[in-house]
Design a protein around this motif. Sequence first.
Motif, PDB file in Angstrom:
ATOM      1  N   VAL A 145      -8.176  10.907  -5.468  1.00 14.07           N
ATOM      2  CA  VAL A 145      -7.315   9.743  -5.210  1.00 14.07           C
ATOM      3  C   VAL A 145      -7.255   9.489  -3.699  1.00 14.07           C
ATOM      4  CG1 VAL A 145      -5.054   8.727  -5.618  1.00 14.07           C
ATOM      5  CG2 VAL A 145      -5.950  10.438  -7.218  1.00 14.07           C
TER       6      VAL A 145
ATOM      7  N   GLY B 104      -8.308   0.898  -6.805  1.00  6.95           N
ATOM      8  CA  GLY B 104      -6.966   1.089  -7.367  1.00  6.95           C
ATOM      9  C   GLY B 104      -5.966   1.400  -6.271  1.00  6.95           C
ATOM     10  N   ASN B 105      -4.707   1.174  -6.613  1.00  6.00           N
ATOM     11  CA  ASN B 105      -3.623   1.388  -5.666  1.00  6.00           C
ATOM     12  C   ASN B 105      -2.719   2.481  -6.226  1.00  6.00           C
ATOM     13  OD1 ASN B 105      -1.328   1.233  -4.093  1.00  6.00           O
ATOM     14  ND2 ASN B 105      -1.290  -1.012  -4.080  1.00  6.00           N
TER      15      ASN B 105
ATOM     16  N   GLN C  59      -5.643  14.238  -1.080  1.00  7.65           N
ATOM     17  CA  GLN C  59      -5.356  14.813   0.247  1.00  7.65           C
ATOM     18  C   GLN C  59      -5.386  13.728   1.317  1.00  7.65           C
ATOM     19  OE1 GLN C  59      -7.899  18.354   0.799  1.00  7.65           O
ATOM     20  NE2 GLN C  59      -6.309  19.467  -0.314  1.00  7.65           N
TER      21      GLN C  59
ATOM     22  N   THR D 235       0.106   3.397  -5.503  1.00 12.28           N
ATOM     23  CA  THR D 235       1.522   3.040  -5.676  1.00 12.28           C
ATOM     24  C   THR D 235       1.741   2.221  -6.954  1.00 12.28           C
ATOM     25  OG1 THR D 235       1.440   0.976  -4.418  1.00 12.28           O
ATOM     26  CG2 THR D 235       1.853   2.976  -3.167  1.00 12.28           C
TER      27      THR D 235
ATOM     28  N   LEU E 176      -3.363  11.380   2.075  1.00 19.02           N
ATOM     29  CA  LEU E 176      -2.922  10.033   1.683  1.00 19.02           C
ATOM     30  C   LEU E 176      -1.396   9.997   1.594  1.00 19.02           C
ATOM     31  CD1 LEU E 176      -3.199   7.177   0.633  1.00 19.02           C
ATOM     32  CD2 LEU E 176      -3.799   8.057  -1.604  1.00 19.02           C
TER      33      LEU E 176
ATOM     34  N   PHE F 136       3.151   8.033   3.319  1.00 19.41           N
ATOM     35  CA  PHE F 136       4.194   7.400   2.505  1.00 19.41           C
ATOM     36  C   PHE F 136       5.578   8.001   2.758  1.00 19.41           C
ATOM     37  CE2 PHE F 136       0.750   6.835  -1.043  1.00 19.41           C
ATOM     38  CZ  PHE F 136       0.130   5.866  -0.285  1.00 19.41           C
TER      39      PHE F 136
ATOM     40  N   THR G 201     -12.478  10.963   7.053  1.00 19.53           N
ATOM     41  CA  THR G 201     -12.761  11.914   5.986  1.00 19.53           C
ATOM     42  C   THR G 201     -14.022  12.690   6.339  1.00 19.53           C
ATOM     43  OG1 THR G 201     -13.041  12.155   3.595  1.00 19.53           O
ATOM     44  CG2 THR G 201     -14.154  10.267   4.593  1.00 19.53           C
ATOM     45  N   SER G 202     -14.320  13.727   5.588  1.00 19.68           N
ATOM     46  CA  SER G 202     -15.593  14.430   5.788  1.00 19.68           C
ATOM     47  C   SER G 202     -15.905  15.227   4.526  1.00 19.68           C
ATOM     48  CB  SER G 202     -15.528  15.363   7.004  1.00 19.68           C
ATOM     49  OG  SER G 202     -14.502  16.294   6.836  1.00 19.68           O
TER      50      SER G 202
ATOM     51  N   MET H 146     -11.003   6.972  -6.555  1.00 19.59           N
ATOM     52  CA  MET H 146     -10.262   5.710  -6.419  1.00 19.59           C
ATOM     53  C   MET H 146      -9.836   5.472  -4.975  1.00 19.59           C
ATOM     54  SD  MET H 146      -6.686   4.835  -8.297  1.00 19.59           S
ATOM     55  CE  MET H 146      -5.539   5.235  -7.004  1.00 19.59           C
ATOM     56  N   ASP H 147      -9.886   4.230  -4.552  1.00 21.11           N
ATOM     57  CA  ASP H 147      -9.383   3.875  -3.220  1.00 21.11           C
ATOM     58  C   ASP H 147      -8.933   2.413  -3.239  1.00 21.11           C
ATOM     59  OD1 ASP H 147      -9.714   5.433  -0.340  1.00 21.11           O
ATOM     60  OD2 ASP H 147      -9.528   3.270  -0.117  1.00 21.11           O
ATOM     61  N   ILE H 148      -8.098   2.082  -2.264  1.00 21.22           N
ATOM     62  CA  ILE H 148      -7.595   0.702  -2.162  1.00 21.22           C
ATOM     63  C   ILE H 148      -8.554  -0.172  -1.348  1.00 21.22           C
ATOM     64  CG2 ILE H 148      -6.227   0.905  -0.027  1.00 21.22           C
ATOM     65  CD1 ILE H 148      -3.930  -0.494  -1.543  1.00 21.22           C
ATOM     66  N   SER H 149      -9.473   0.458  -0.621  1.00 17.04           N
ATOM     67  CA  SER H 149     -10.375  -0.302   0.250  1.00 17.04           C
ATOM     68  C   SER H 149     -11.713  -0.553  -0.430  1.00 17.04           C
ATOM     69  CB  SER H 149     -10.587   0.465   1.565  1.00 17.04           C
ATOM     70  OG  SER H 149     -11.748  -0.023   2.210  1.00 17.04           O
TER      71      SER H 149
ATOM     72  N   THR I  86       0.813  -1.230   0.000  1.00 20.20           N
ATOM     73  CA  THR I  86       0.000   0.000   0.000  1.00 20.20           C
ATOM     74  C   THR I  86       0.837   1.267   0.000  1.00 20.20           C
ATOM     75  OG1 THR I  86      -0.047   0.251   2.403  1.00 20.20           O
ATOM     76  CG2 THR I  86      -1.772  -1.120   1.446  1.00 20.20           C
TER      77      THR I  86
ATOM     78  N   ARG J 286     -13.742  18.650   3.620  1.00 19.50           N
ATOM     79  CA  ARG J 286     -12.786  18.514   4.731  1.00 19.50           C
ATOM     80  C   ARG J 286     -11.829  19.706   4.783  1.00 19.50           C
ATOM     81  NH1 ARG J 286      -9.173  13.145   5.912  1.00 19.50           N
ATOM     82  NH2 ARG J 286      -8.230  13.861   7.855  1.00 19.50           N
TER      83      ARG J 286
ATOM     84  N   VAL K 190      -6.379   4.085   7.405  1.00 19.51           N
ATOM     85  CA  VAL K 190      -7.146   5.133   8.100  1.00 19.51           C
ATOM     86  C   VAL K 190      -8.098   5.743   7.083  1.00 19.51           C
ATOM     87  CG1 VAL K 190      -6.960   7.359   9.294  1.00 19.51           C
ATOM     88  CG2 VAL K 190      -5.140   5.635   9.532  1.00 19.51           C
TER      89      VAL K 190
HETATM   90  C1  LIG Z   1      -7.293   9.367   5.518  1.00 19.08           C
HETATM   91  S1  LIG Z   1      -8.216   8.837   4.130  1.00 19.08           S
HETATM   92  C2  LIG Z   1      -8.351  10.352   3.230  1.00 19.08           C
HETATM   93  C3  LIG Z   1      -9.663  10.486   2.545  1.00 19.08           C
HETATM   94  C4  LIG Z   1      -9.855  11.801   1.766  1.00 19.08           C
HETATM   95  N1  LIG Z   1      -8.899  11.917   0.713  1.00 19.08           N
HETATM   96  C5  LIG Z   1      -9.780  12.989   2.673  1.00 19.08           C
HETATM   97  O1  LIG Z   1      -8.820  13.746   2.607  1.00 19.08           O
HETATM   98  O2  LIG Z   1     -10.684  13.169   3.487  1.00 19.08           O
HETATM   99  C6  LIG Z   1      -6.988   7.924   3.172  1.00 19.08           C
HETATM  100  C7  LIG Z   1      -7.610   6.966   2.177  1.00 19.08           C
HETATM  101  O3  LIG Z   1      -6.574   6.492   1.304  1.00 19.08           O
HETATM  102  C8  LIG Z   1      -6.794   5.116   1.057  1.00 19.08           C
HETATM  103  N2  LIG Z   1      -5.515   4.493   0.672  1.00 19.08           N
HETATM  104  C9  LIG Z   1      -4.490   4.089   1.476  1.00 19.08           C
HETATM  105  N3  LIG Z   1      -3.498   3.570   0.749  1.00 19.08           N
HETATM  106  C10 LIG Z   1      -3.887   3.676  -0.554  1.00 19.08           C
HETATM  107  C11 LIG Z   1      -3.270   3.319  -1.787  1.00 19.08           C
HETATM  108  N4  LIG Z   1      -2.040   2.769  -1.823  1.00 19.08           N
HETATM  109  N5  LIG Z   1      -3.951   3.552  -2.927  1.00 19.08           N
HETATM  110  C12 LIG Z   1      -5.195   4.104  -2.912  1.00 19.08           C
HETATM  111  N6  LIG Z   1      -5.820   4.467  -1.773  1.00 19.08           N
HETATM  112  C13 LIG Z   1      -5.172   4.255  -0.615  1.00 19.08           C
HETATM  113  C14 LIG Z   1      -7.377   4.577   2.347  1.00 19.08           C
HETATM  114  O4  LIG Z   1      -8.100   3.378   2.147  1.00 19.08           O
HETATM  115  C15 LIG Z   1      -8.252   5.744   2.815  1.00 19.08           C
HETATM  116  O5  LIG Z   1      -9.556   5.608   2.350  1.00 19.08           O
END
Ligand SMILES: C[S@@+](CC[C@H](N)C(=O)[O-])C[C@H]1O[C@@H](n2cnc3c(N)ncnc32)[C@H](O)[C@@H]1O
Length: 286
Positions: free
Chosen positions: A118, A206-207, A225, A209, A227, A231, A84-85, A151-154, A27, A88, A81
């Motif tokens: 993303v 999607g991922n 934002q 990375t 995310l 890393f 979100t909101s 897009m999200d990994i979850s 991830t 935000r 994590v």
């Molecule tokens: C803290 S939330 C942020 C949500 C939103 N972007 C915001 O700012 O409110 C981070 C999100 O990134 C996703 N995430 C983590 N690693 C990721 C990856 N490698 N590729 C895509 N999404 C990923 C998590 O599943 C999570 O839903």
Amino acid sequence: MVWSLQTPSALTDSQFVQWSKLLEERTGIQLSAQQKTLLQSQVAMRMRELGCSDYNQYYQQVTDGLSGLMEWSILVDRLTVKETSFFRHRPSLEYVRRFIQNRINNRELQGSFDIWSVGCASGEEPYSLAMVANDCFELAALAPYYGVTAMDISNAALGQARTGVYATRKLEQLHPDEVARYFRRTDNGNFQVVEKLRDRVCFSHGNVTRIGSMPPVNMDVIFCQNLLVYFRRWLRRDILNAFAERLKPGGVLIIGLGESVDWEHPSLKRVVGTEVQAYIRDQRQE
Ligand SMILES: C[S@@+](CC[C@H](N)C(=O)[O-])C[C@H]1O[C@@H](n2cnc3c(N)ncnc32)[C@H](O)[C@@H]1O
């Protein structure tokens, strides 16, 4: 394999290294030593659901072929994590509003206006972007020729996002007129994003990375934002470079404030100001 109903014991330091390496490889998320208890509690909770009490056996299961990938897709949801909101970081969304309005006023809209959210979590961010875009198109009496790819990994977060249904408390950051225009009350007292916005948002797994292996896209806005902050610096830089390649000429990349302090790109110019961290791509076609 020995499955049992016993509660898993504490993760050893070497098991913590093994699990956190796996998480980072898959991830990009880097854990600190202080997050050991968090990792342990989430992995142990999943193991209890499966009746497994041995971290090493569960590790084997998660890393074993196709069935391992299926188990990983459940576990990854527990390890990320997803806080979100809606709206935000309002200044970033207001920046997007001004960006679209300028395009409309200067008659620079060509084809559809494409936005990429993303790391979209449970959907509040892409729906906020859709509200802003919709406002602009409606105000200018234009057909809503825009789309948000989220897009999200979850998979679990995406499933929730697709419903567009939120509890009342999730709407607290929204202005009353935004709630009135973009939500309808459901029979059980929740709120659902109206269909005309849901139709404009496409959620996909999607991922970030693995961005290089995704089909190339050309975006007017890339919004990422809360995310990159998880890393390592070199990975943030690589991802930002990949985003830069995926912007249309004149497009904008918006990240969270302070999420990258020293990144520069030859085709992008940092927007002046302290309220948003945004970069505009130059107009040259490559
Ligand atoms: C803290 S939330 C942020 C949500 C939103 N972007 C915001 O700012 O409110 C981070 C999100 O990134 C996703 N995430 C983590 N690693 C990721 C990856 N490698 N590729 C895509 N999404 C990923 C998590 O599943 C999570 O839903």
